[in-house]
Design an enzyme around this catalytic site. Structure first.
Site, PDB file in Angstrom:
ATOM      1  N   HIS A 193      -8.026   9.197  -1.867  1.00  0.00           N
ATOM      2  CA  HIS A 193      -7.399   9.211  -0.538  1.00  0.00           C
ATOM      3  C   HIS A 193      -8.331   9.777   0.543  1.00  0.00           C
ATOM      4  O   HIS A 193      -8.338   9.314   1.677  1.00  0.00           O
ATOM      5  CB  HIS A 193      -6.102  10.032  -0.620  1.00  0.00           C
ATOM      6  CG  HIS A 193      -5.041   9.621   0.336  1.00  0.00           C
ATOM      7  ND1 HIS A 193      -3.718   9.535   0.004  1.00  0.00           N
ATOM      8  CD2 HIS A 193      -5.103   9.277   1.637  1.00  0.00           C
ATOM      9  CE1 HIS A 193      -3.012   9.149   1.053  1.00  0.00           C
ATOM     10  NE2 HIS A 193      -3.839   8.999   2.065  1.00  0.00           N
ATOM     11  N   LYS A 216      -2.937   5.874  -4.305  1.00  0.00           N
ATOM     12  CA  LYS A 216      -4.101   6.733  -4.017  1.00  0.00           C
ATOM     13  C   LYS A 216      -4.028   8.080  -4.714  1.00  0.00           C
ATOM     14  O   LYS A 216      -2.953   8.673  -4.836  1.00  0.00           O
ATOM     15  CB  LYS A 216      -4.211   6.959  -2.500  1.00  0.00           C
ATOM     16  CG  LYS A 216      -4.131   5.673  -1.704  1.00  0.00           C
ATOM     17  CD  LYS A 216      -4.351   5.853  -0.213  1.00  0.00           C
ATOM     18  CE  LYS A 216      -3.979   4.586   0.527  1.00  0.00           C
ATOM     19  NZ  LYS A 216      -2.561   4.512   0.897  1.00  0.00           N
ATOM     20  N   TYR A 244       2.603   9.949  -0.191  1.00  0.00           N
ATOM     21  CA  TYR A 244       3.713   9.434   0.630  1.00  0.00           C
ATOM     22  C   TYR A 244       5.082   9.713  -0.010  1.00  0.00           C
ATOM     23  O   TYR A 244       6.098   9.539   0.632  1.00  0.00           O
ATOM     24  CB  TYR A 244       3.588   7.911   0.856  1.00  0.00           C
ATOM     25  CG  TYR A 244       2.305   7.423   1.477  1.00  0.00           C
ATOM     26  CD1 TYR A 244       1.408   8.302   2.062  1.00  0.00           C
ATOM     27  CD2 TYR A 244       1.987   6.066   1.482  1.00  0.00           C
ATOM     28  CE1 TYR A 244       0.217   7.837   2.622  1.00  0.00           C
ATOM     29  CE2 TYR A 244       0.815   5.596   2.050  1.00  0.00           C
ATOM     30  CZ  TYR A 244      -0.064   6.487   2.604  1.00  0.00           C
ATOM     31  OH  TYR A 244      -1.228   6.003   3.154  1.00  0.00           O
ATOM     32  N   ASP A 273       0.840  -1.197   0.000  1.00  0.00           N
ATOM     33  CA  ASP A 273       0.000   0.000   0.000  1.00  0.00           C
ATOM     34  C   ASP A 273       0.877   1.249   0.000  1.00  0.00           C
ATOM     35  O   ASP A 273       1.724   1.429   0.873  1.00  0.00           O
ATOM     36  CB  ASP A 273      -0.882   0.000   1.257  1.00  0.00           C
ATOM     37  CG  ASP A 273      -1.810   1.200   1.284  1.00  0.00           C
ATOM     38  OD1 ASP A 273      -2.934   1.086   0.778  1.00  0.00           O
ATOM     39  OD2 ASP A 273      -1.406   2.264   1.801  1.00  0.00           O
TER      40      ASP A 273
END
Ligand code: A2P
Length: 317
Positions: free
Chosen positions: A115, A82, A53, A48
């Site tokens: 997200h 996402k 990120y 994931d």
């Protein structure tokens, strides 16, 4: 050495998703690369990540290398990323998805999630958290339904196999279900013994939607003994009985209540610990005891989004 073969759950669109994944939030560079490499070696197939990120490129490099070495095939992996809040304008959705694909160096994503239901004003690709001079977030009011409809097109174009959402409440899911053609396969939300999401899980299950559990361990800080549930006697005694660790009991609990936990770890021993879940099961009494630790308190409340009309966490669930 593969330590466990992770079972898969069939999604409402026919795809299959491993019931345990590796979380990667706050892990970057060499650290995340070593973690993903080790995770794949010991049997993780579900990874994931997210554009937000800023580790997709690091992760993608490892994945491609593992495929090249013949350790895994692309079709055996389940890669989740996402759509970030700054790309909610339907015109920007495909651009953001292609950006994630380019970062990952892959031809397709297995599961692309929105997200958050809340959108931000797009400034530029380097500013994913734009704020005004008073530190308030630059929110926009794009309807997540329009964003989701643009995500449906990504499936038709083959950029992602499945689509889903994250941080959505029941009412928001209801709207998606009512107006969209492709039902989300999952809703990824914070879920751990402190906030076990029983009502949301039931609603999702009744509508063919899985629940992915982020922060499954409650982002522990051992020194401070938080979250309290991880150090609770209930968990400790169940762990002792099964000769497992508290973290393993909690992850097993999350699987037994039908969620898909994605514990984050960059530590090789803990990556291994977190996959050794498939040689034991909790009984109903044990599950009920762990249920009693639910306080409904969220670790991730996203307070800066709370004035937005689509802020999800004012509803009961
Ligand atoms: P580390 O990366 O050093 O292993 P969550 O997924 O709930 O957000 O929790 C992530 C945090 O939990 C990370 O700080 C991670 O640290 C730590 N962690 C991961 N697995 C375990 C485990 N089995 N026991 C204790 N802490 C863990």
């Amino acid at each position: 050495m593969v330590l466990a073969v992770v079972p898969k759950v069939k999604l409402n669109d026919g795809s299959e998703m491993p019931v345990l994944g590796l979380g990667t939030y706050l892990a970057k560079d060499d650290e995340v690369q070593k973690a993903v490499s080790h995770a794949i070696d010991v049997g993780y197939r579900h990874i994931d990540t997210a554009l937000y990120y800023r580790n997709e490129a690091d992760i993608g490099e490892v994945i491609r290398e593992k495929i090249k070495q013949g350790v895994v095939k692309r079709e055996d992996l389940f890669i989740v990323t996402k759509l970030w809040n700054s790309y909610h304008d339907p015109e920007r959705v495909e651009y953001a998805c292609r950006k994630s694909l380019e970062n990952l160096g892959l031809d397709y994503i297995d599961l692309y999630l929105m997200h958050h239901p809340v959108g931000y004003i797009y400034v530029d690709d380097n500013n994913l958290r734009p704020t005004y001079s008073d530190e308030k977030l630059m929110l926009n009011d794009v309807d997540y339904l329009d964003t989701y409809k643009a995500m449906e097109k990504l499936v038709k174009k083959g950029l992602t196999k499945s689509i889903g959402v994250s941080n959505f409440n029941k009412e928001q899911l209801e709207r998606i279900i009512q107006f969209c053609k492709i039902r989300p396969v999952t809703n990824q939300v914070e879920c751990n013994p402190g906030i076990n999401q029983k009502k949301l899980i039931k609603y999702c299950r009744d509508h063919g939607i899985t629940v992915t559990a982020y922060a499954p361990l409650g982002r522990p800080i051992a020194k401070e003994k938080i979250p309290t549930f991880l150090f609770d006697d209930i968990i400790l005694s169940i762990a002792n009985k099964h000769k497992k660790t508290p973290a393993q009991v909690i992850l097993r609990y999350l699987i037994d209540i039908n969620t898909i936990p994605i514990p984050k770890s960059t530590n090789p021993e803990r990556i291994e610990e977190n996959i050794k879940l498939f040689d034991f099961k909790l009984n109903n009494d044990e599950i009920e005891l762990i249920d009693s630790l639910n306080t409904g308190n969220r670790l991730y409340q996203f307070p800066l989004m709370q004035d937005h009309k689509y802020y999800p966490f004012k509803a009961e669930y």
